[in-house]
Design a protein around this motif. Structure first.
Motif, short mmCIF file in Angstrom:
data_model
loop_
_atom_site.label_atom_id
_atom_site.label_comp_id
_atom_site.label_asym_id
_atom_site.label_seq_id
_atom_site.Cartn_x
_atom_site.Cartn_y
_atom_site.Cartn_z
N HIS A 1 4.94 6.37 5.84
CA HIS A 1 4.13 6.37 4.62
C HIS A 1 3.14 5.21 4.62
CE1 HIS A 1 5.98 9.63 2.44
NE2 HIS A 1 7.19 9.11 2.52
N VAL A 2 3.57 4.03 5.06
CA VAL A 2 2.66 2.87 5.09
C VAL A 2 1.53 3.12 6.09
CG1 VAL A 2 2.47 0.42 5.67
CG2 VAL A 2 4.39 1.23 4.28
N ARG A 3 1.84 3.71 7.24
CA ARG A 3 0.78 4.06 8.19
C ARG A 3 -0.24 5.00 7.56
NH1 ARG A 3 4.90 4.19 12.06
NH2 ARG A 3 5.09 6.45 11.91
N ASN A 4 0.26 5.97 6.79
CA ASN A 4 -0.65 6.89 6.10
C ASN A 4 -1.56 6.14 5.14
OD1 ASN A 4 0.36 9.13 7.37
ND2 ASN A 4 1.52 9.90 5.63
N LEU A 5 -0.97 5.21 4.38
CA LEU A 5 -1.77 4.43 3.43
C LEU A 5 -2.86 3.64 4.16
CD1 LEU A 5 1.02 3.11 1.05
CD2 LEU A 5 -0.99 4.41 0.34
N ARG A 6 -2.48 2.96 5.23
CA ARG A 6 -3.46 2.16 5.97
C ARG A 6 -4.57 3.04 6.54
NH1 ARG A 6 1.12 -1.57 8.90
NH2 ARG A 6 0.92 -3.41 7.55
N VAL B 1 -12.22 4.14 4.12
CA VAL B 1 -13.23 3.67 3.15
C VAL B 1 -13.46 2.17 3.31
CG1 VAL B 1 -12.83 5.50 1.47
CG2 VAL B 1 -11.47 3.40 1.34
N GLY B 2 -13.07 1.62 4.47
CA GLY B 2 -13.39 0.24 4.79
C GLY B 2 -12.35 -0.78 4.43
N ALA B 3 -11.14 -0.35 4.08
CA ALA B 3 -10.08 -1.29 3.71
C ALA B 3 -9.21 -1.59 4.92
CB ALA B 3 -9.22 -0.71 2.59
N ASN B 4 -9.24 -2.84 5.37
CA ASN B 4 -8.45 -3.24 6.53
C ASN B 4 -7.35 -4.24 6.19
OD1 ASN B 4 -10.02 -1.73 8.48
ND2 ASN B 4 -11.65 -3.23 8.12
N ASP B 5 -7.24 -4.60 4.92
CA ASP B 5 -6.24 -5.61 4.54
C ASP B 5 -5.43 -5.13 3.33
OD1 ASP B 5 -8.39 -5.72 2.81
OD2 ASP B 5 -8.32 -7.89 2.54
N LEU B 6 -5.07 -3.83 3.36
CA LEU B 6 -4.35 -3.24 2.23
C LEU B 6 -2.90 -3.70 2.17
CD1 LEU B 6 -4.49 -1.05 -0.09
CD2 LEU B 6 -3.43 0.49 1.59
N VAL B 7 -2.19 -3.56 3.29
CA VAL B 7 -0.76 -3.88 3.33
C VAL B 7 -0.49 -4.78 4.53
CG1 VAL B 7 1.59 -2.98 3.53
CG2 VAL B 7 -0.13 -1.69 2.25
N ARG C 1 4.22 -6.45 2.18
CA ARG C 1 3.67 -6.90 0.91
C ARG C 1 2.20 -6.50 0.85
NH1 ARG C 1 2.95 -13.51 0.95
NH2 ARG C 1 1.21 -13.62 2.42
N LEU C 2 1.68 -6.51 -0.36
CA LEU C 2 0.28 -6.16 -0.54
C LEU C 2 -0.61 -7.20 0.14
CD1 LEU C 2 -1.24 -3.90 -2.10
CD2 LEU C 2 -1.56 -5.57 -3.94
N GLY C 3 -1.68 -6.73 0.78
CA GLY C 3 -2.63 -7.64 1.38
C GLY C 3 -3.56 -8.24 0.36
N THR C 4 -4.52 -9.00 0.83
CA THR C 4 -5.46 -9.63 -0.11
C THR C 4 -6.40 -8.61 -0.76
OG1 THR C 4 -7.05 -10.06 1.67
CG2 THR C 4 -5.42 -11.78 1.20
N CYS C 5 -6.58 -7.47 -0.09
CA CYS C 5 -7.45 -6.41 -0.63
C CYS C 5 -8.86 -6.93 -0.93
CB CYS C 5 -6.85 -5.77 -1.89
SG CYS C 5 -5.29 -4.93 -1.60
N SER C 6 -9.33 -7.81 -0.04
CA SER C 6 -10.66 -8.40 -0.21
C SER C 6 -11.67 -7.82 0.77
CB SER C 6 -10.57 -9.91 0.00
OG SER C 6 -10.16 -10.21 1.32
N GLY C 7 -11.19 -6.95 1.66
CA GLY C 7 -12.07 -6.39 2.68
C GLY C 7 -12.10 -7.20 3.95
N SER C 8 -11.28 -8.28 4.03
CA SER C 8 -11.24 -9.11 5.23
C SER C 8 -10.24 -8.57 6.23
CB SER C 8 -10.86 -10.54 4.84
OG SER C 8 -9.60 -10.56 4.19
N ALA C 9 -10.17 -9.18 7.40
CA ALA C 9 -9.23 -8.74 8.45
C ALA C 9 -7.80 -8.97 7.97
CB ALA C 9 -9.48 -9.50 9.73
N PRO C 10 -6.87 -8.04 8.29
CA PRO C 10 -5.49 -8.19 7.84
C PRO C 10 -4.78 -9.33 8.54
CG PRO C 10 -5.69 -6.34 9.34
CD PRO C 10 -7.08 -6.83 9.10
N GLU C 11 -3.77 -9.90 7.84
CA GLU C 11 -2.96 -10.97 8.42
C GLU C 11 -1.85 -10.43 9.29
OE1 GLU C 11 -1.49 -13.84 5.69
OE2 GLU C 11 -3.23 -13.69 4.40
N GLY C 12 -1.33 -9.28 8.95
CA GLY C 12 -0.17 -8.79 9.70
C GLY C 12 -0.06 -7.30 9.65
#
Length: 245
Positions: free
Chosen positions: A208-213, A219-225, A234-245
Motif C-alpha cells: 500500500h505504501v508503494r502504491n501511495l508513493r 504529480v511531483g511528490a517525492n517526499d510523501l512517506v 512516518r509522513l515526510g516533509t511533503c515540501s517537494g524536496s528529495a525524500p530522507e528515507g
C-alpha cells in the motif's frame, strides 16, 4: 450490526454459487443489501449499472479472473475492493493490493469475518453510513506541506492536484498525517485499518505504501512517506524536496 438506516450495497463476485449464498445470508443478517455476479464480465456490467459501495471479488475465476476485473475497475473507479483468494498465496494477495485492492481473505473463510472487515471498509468510505453532522461538525481539511486530505469527500491533493486513492491508501495516509512527526510501526498501521487481530501482513502494508508513493510521484511528490528501517513509516516533509528515507 446494521450500520445504517439506508443499507449499503455490496456486489458479491464468485463463480461458486454456494459461496455467494453464504455471503448473501451473512450480509442480510447485518442489514446490508447485496447483488451477485458469477463471473468477471457480469461483475463489470453490474458495477456500471448499480454503482455498489463495495465489491467482494474472487481472484480465481474462469475466463476473466479477479485481478483483471480489478485492473479494469481501477481504470475508471475507486470503489473499494475486497479480494477472496482460494489459495494462501502471498503473490496473489500482494498483486491484488498493488492493483488497488483494499483487503483480502483466504478461503475457507468465516462469513462473520468477511462481514466485519467489509463493515470496517464501509464505515470509512460510505458517506451514508456515517452519522449525520451539521455544518459546524464538518471535518476540517488536513494539511501538511503540499499535501491536503479532505476526510468528508475522501479526496487527496498535492499542491492542488487531486490524487485518486483507494480507501485503504487514504486511511494509511490519514493515519500518518494525524501524527506527522511520529513513526508508526506496520502493526500500528494495521490496527488503525482493521483493529487488533486482523490478518494483514507487513508486506501488504508495504505494498500500500508503494502504491501511495507511486501515485504521488506522478504529480511531483517525492517526499510523501519516509521509511525508518526496522521500525516503520512516518509522513515526510511533503515540501517537494528529495525524500530522507
Amino acid at each position: 450490526m446494521n450500520i445504517s438506516a439506508m443499507p449499503a450495497t455490496i456486489l458479491l463476485v464468485d463463480d461458486d454459487p454456494h459461496i455467494r449464498q453464504l455471503l448473501v445470508f451473512a450480509f442480510g443478517k447485518a442489514g446490508v443489501d447485496t447483488i451477485e455476479a458469477g463471473d468477471g464480465e457480469e461483475a463489470l456490467a453490474k458495477v456500471e449499472r448499480h454503482n455498489p459501495d463495495l465489491v467482494i471479488l474472487d481472484i480465481n475465476m474462469p475466463r476473466m479472473d479477479g485481478l483483471e476485473v480489478c485492473r479494469r475497475l481501477r481504470a475508471t473507479s475507486e470503489v473499494p475492493i475486497f479480494f477472496l483468494s482460494s489459495r494462501d498465496d502471498e503473490i496473489d494477495r500482494v498483486l491484488g493490493i498493488e492493483l488497488g485492492g483494499d483487503d483480502y481473505v483466504v478461503k475457507p473463510f468465516s462469513p462473520r469475518e468477511v462481514v466485519a472487515r467489509s463493515m470496517a471498509i464501509l464505515r470509512r468510505t460510505c458517506p451514508r453510513n456515517a452519522s449525520p453532522v451539521g455544518p459546524a461538525e464538518t471535518a476540517a481539511v488536513l494539511r501538511h506541506g503540499l499535501l491536503s486530505l479532505d476526510p468528508e469527500s475522501w479526496t487527496a491533493q498535492w499542491h492542488g492536484h487531486e490524487v485518486g486513492l483507494t480507501a485503504t491508501e487514504f486511511t494509511i495516509l490519514r493515519t500518518l498525517l494525524a501524527g506527522p512527526t511520529r513513526i508508526f510501526s506496520r502493526d500500528q498501521i494495521i490496527d488503525r485499518l482493521r483493529g487488533p487481530g486482523f490478518a494483514l501482513t507487513d508486506r501488504t502494508i508495504d505494498s500500500h505504501v508503494r502504491n501511495l508513493r507511486r501515485k504521488f510521484a506522478e504529480v511531483g511528490a517525492n517526499d510523501l512517506v519516509e521509511t525508518r528501517a526496522g521500525i516503520g513509516y512516518r509522513l515526510g516533509t511533503c515540501s517537494g524536496s528529495a525524500p530522507e528515507g
